[in-house]
Write a protein that holds these residues in place. Sequence first.
Motif, mmCIF file in Angstrom:
data_model
loop_
_atom_site.group_PDB
_atom_site.id
_atom_site.type_symbol
_atom_site.label_atom_id
_atom_site.label_comp_id
_atom_site.label_asym_id
_atom_site.label_seq_id
_atom_site.Cartn_x
_atom_site.Cartn_y
_atom_site.Cartn_z
ATOM 1 N N ARG A 159 3.659 7.597 0.520
ATOM 2 C CA ARG A 159 4.260 7.673 1.851
ATOM 3 C C ARG A 159 5.770 7.551 1.678
ATOM 4 N N ARG A 160 6.512 8.465 2.284
ATOM 5 C CA ARG A 160 7.962 8.444 2.176
ATOM 6 C C ARG A 160 8.568 8.411 3.575
ATOM 7 N N ASN A 161 9.681 7.706 3.692
ATOM 8 C CA ASN A 161 10.369 7.534 4.951
ATOM 9 C C ASN A 161 11.843 7.898 4.792
ATOM 10 N N VAL B 149 0.882 -1.176 0.000
ATOM 11 C CA VAL B 149 0.000 0.000 0.000
ATOM 12 C C VAL B 149 0.913 1.217 0.000
ATOM 13 N N GLU B 150 0.949 1.930 -1.116
ATOM 14 C CA GLU B 150 1.957 2.965 -1.325
ATOM 15 C C GLU B 150 1.550 4.357 -0.857
ATOM 16 N N GLY B 151 0.264 4.663 -0.917
ATOM 17 C CA GLY B 151 -0.140 6.029 -0.609
ATOM 18 C C GLY B 151 -1.547 6.307 -1.083
ATOM 19 N N LEU B 152 -1.732 7.472 -1.714
ATOM 20 C CA LEU B 152 -3.052 7.918 -2.139
ATOM 21 C C LEU B 152 -3.047 8.312 -3.610
ATOM 22 N N ASP C 296 10.266 5.625 -0.695
ATOM 23 C CA ASP C 296 8.859 5.272 -0.574
ATOM 24 C C ASP C 296 8.752 3.854 -0.023
ATOM 25 N N THR C 297 7.565 3.281 -0.049
ATOM 26 C CA THR C 297 7.339 1.995 0.617
ATOM 27 C C THR C 297 7.366 0.808 -0.336
ATOM 28 N N ALA C 298 7.687 1.034 -1.610
ATOM 29 C CA ALA C 298 7.681 -0.060 -2.592
ATOM 30 C C ALA C 298 8.995 -0.828 -2.513
ATOM 31 N N ILE C 299 9.009 -1.883 -1.694
ATOM 32 C CA ILE C 299 10.199 -2.694 -1.484
ATOM 33 C C ILE C 299 9.908 -4.111 -1.944
#
Length: 342
Positions: A211-213, A187-190, A304-307
């Motif tokens: 979403r970024r970290n 789930v990456e974001g919006l 981002d969260t795409a791993i």
Amino acid sequence: MVLRPPVEPMLAQARETVPGPGVPPGGLAFEAKFDGYRCLLFTPPRPGGPVLLQSRRGSLIQRHFPDLVRAAQQLPPGLVLDGELVVWHEGRFSFEALQRRAVSGGRTVGQLAVTYPAYYIAFDILQAGGEAGGEELLTEPYERRRAILEALFAGQGLTAPWTLCPMTTDPAVAQEWLTSWTEVPGVEGLVIKGLGQRYMPSARGWFKVRRRNTTEAIIGAVTGSLHRPQLLLLGRHDEHGLLRLVGRTVPLGQDAARQLAGHLHPAVPEHPWTGVRFSSAWGSREPLDAVLVRPELVAEVDADTAIDRGAWRHPLRFSRLRLDVTIDDVPRFGEGTTPAAG
């Protein structure tokens, strides 16, 4: 007019923050963004015709997903949906499993369909199904298209593998999704859409916010030169102490390149990436001309969260050198990221 593939999907442009009211005009809708394969689904206008699945680039991929083709028999004729193909495996969204399915052939197609069943997350409807072949909806506002999509799910009693993409018009709820839902891998974001927007094929009329970290990684190589680095290739140590590639950055700005140039040193002969070939992008075979450096510097990056399999699929953004920490302080290969401040 009955829609037939290829139909170019409407696209989204990236933003750092959620847009304010009036952008796009007519009120906003917020949808969860999933990390899968964009897919348009076409049911035949008459019984007995083929169900077609079209990728973002226009390829027909239904032969790789026979489970979805079978499930589509319950959908009305002449229907065209826009959505995301995903695979849920072992309690998470698995992009690796989805990739395996997308390139499968022969006898493995059916085997993978059992092991890694696919799901279709519908977020738009381009043509309503019906006895007359359906009503084309491209010029209808998103608000009406969404209502028709919701009525389809309710009227047909659709359940797995069909999923209605979550949507809200409440910015506070959307912000909560961006904060909490993106903790789930995949789930990456919006995606933000205008309630009054029509569907514009190939146009980047929507917005997407990922979403970024912030996190750290070890600089193992650069492109360009040690004096003028252009981008960074980053790694992390695995449980055996081997430096594993985890991603690359976007091109560096001039200030960042100057900051790094004073600290980079040529690699020693026993560099762990000696002889390794690097590709220019995830899934690409185009080689990247890299210069190995001594893996002793820690970079703070924005990710981002795409791993997938321990590596980021999208380029990272270099933030700064962390001269205050050592490579032993960097998270191990496969470990998560730290939420960015603010």
